[in-house]
Motif scaffolding. Structure first.
Motif, short mmCIF file in Angstrom:
data_model
loop_
_atom_site.label_atom_id
_atom_site.label_comp_id
_atom_site.label_asym_id
_atom_site.label_seq_id
_atom_site.Cartn_x
_atom_site.Cartn_y
_atom_site.Cartn_z
N ALA A 1 0.83 -1.21 0.00
CA ALA A 1 0.00 0.00 0.00
C ALA A 1 0.86 1.26 0.00
N ARG A 2 1.98 1.22 0.69
CA ARG A 2 2.88 2.37 0.74
C ARG A 2 3.56 2.57 -0.61
N ARG A 3 3.96 1.47 -1.26
CA ARG A 3 4.65 1.54 -2.55
C ARG A 3 3.79 2.23 -3.60
N LYS A 4 2.46 2.10 -3.49
CA LYS A 4 1.56 2.72 -4.47
C LYS A 4 1.59 4.24 -4.41
N THR A 5 2.14 4.81 -3.34
CA THR A 5 2.19 6.27 -3.20
C THR A 5 3.45 6.88 -3.80
N LEU A 6 4.29 6.06 -4.42
CA LEU A 6 5.57 6.53 -4.96
C LEU A 6 5.38 7.39 -6.20
N HIS A 7 6.06 8.55 -6.21
CA HIS A 7 6.04 9.47 -7.35
C HIS A 7 7.48 9.62 -7.87
N PRO A 8 7.79 9.05 -9.06
CA PRO A 8 9.16 9.07 -9.58
C PRO A 8 9.75 10.48 -9.71
N GLU A 9 8.94 11.46 -10.05
CA GLU A 9 9.46 12.83 -10.20
C GLU A 9 9.93 13.37 -8.85
N THR A 10 9.22 13.05 -7.79
CA THR A 10 9.62 13.47 -6.45
C THR A 10 10.94 12.81 -6.07
N VAL A 11 11.10 11.55 -6.42
CA VAL A 11 12.35 10.83 -6.14
C VAL A 11 13.51 11.52 -6.84
N ARG A 12 13.32 11.91 -8.09
CA ARG A 12 14.40 12.57 -8.84
C ARG A 12 14.79 13.90 -8.19
N HIS A 13 13.79 14.69 -7.81
CA HIS A 13 14.08 15.98 -7.16
C HIS A 13 14.79 15.79 -5.82
N LEU A 14 14.34 14.82 -5.06
CA LEU A 14 15.00 14.54 -3.79
C LEU A 14 16.43 14.07 -3.98
N ALA A 15 16.66 13.24 -4.97
CA ALA A 15 18.03 12.76 -5.25
C ALA A 15 18.95 13.94 -5.58
N GLU A 16 18.46 14.87 -6.37
CA GLU A 16 19.25 16.06 -6.69
C GLU A 16 19.55 16.87 -5.44
N ASP A 17 18.56 17.02 -4.56
CA ASP A 17 18.76 17.76 -3.32
C ASP A 17 19.74 17.05 -2.39
N ILE A 18 19.66 15.73 -2.34
CA ILE A 18 20.58 14.96 -1.50
C ILE A 18 22.02 15.13 -1.98
N VAL A 19 22.22 15.15 -3.29
CA VAL A 19 23.57 15.35 -3.84
C VAL A 19 24.11 16.71 -3.41
N GLU A 20 23.26 17.73 -3.46
CA GLU A 20 23.69 19.09 -3.13
C GLU A 20 23.80 19.34 -1.63
N ASN A 21 22.87 18.80 -0.84
CA ASN A 21 22.77 19.17 0.57
C ASN A 21 22.87 18.01 1.56
N GLY A 22 22.91 16.79 1.06
CA GLY A 22 22.93 15.64 1.94
C GLY A 22 21.53 15.28 2.43
N MET A 23 21.40 14.13 3.05
CA MET A 23 20.12 13.68 3.59
C MET A 23 19.87 14.46 4.87
N LYS A 24 18.80 15.22 4.90
CA LYS A 24 18.52 16.09 6.05
C LYS A 24 17.83 15.34 7.19
N THR A 25 16.94 14.43 6.86
CA THR A 25 16.16 13.72 7.88
C THR A 25 16.20 12.23 7.59
N PRO A 26 16.60 11.43 8.58
CA PRO A 26 16.59 9.98 8.36
C PRO A 26 15.17 9.47 8.12
N ILE A 27 15.07 8.35 7.42
CA ILE A 27 13.77 7.70 7.26
C ILE A 27 13.39 7.07 8.60
#
Length: 82
Positions: free
Chosen positions: A17-43
């Protein structure tokens, strides 16, 4: 107090049920932010006795996978009692 643990991404179970909420575009934007700023909040994960189960942070987890990471920092939380 939440405890931060390092967890192998392959060891985290994501409920269907959680996997169905995945948005690939959001993943791409987050990946770019992680490269620039690091992971801000742990899962957040919980341990059900045999595996880690994702509680919060699907997009951050997928972004880390997309970047080729094998390990991610996670808050280890307790299962909610109903």
């Amino acid at each position: 107090m939440l405890r931060v643990v390092e967890v192998r991404l392959d060891d985290i179970y994501v409920p269907a049920a959680r996997r169905k909420t995945l948005h690939p575009e959001t993943v791409r934007h987050l990946a770019e932010d992680i490269v620039e700023n690091g992971m801000k909040t742990p899962i957040q994960v919980r341990h059900d006795g045999k595996r880690y189960v994702l509680v919060e942070g699907l997009h951050r987890m997928e972004a880390a996978k997309w970047l080729g990471e094998e390990i991610i920092e996670a808050y280890l939380v307790q299962a909610r009692k109903h």
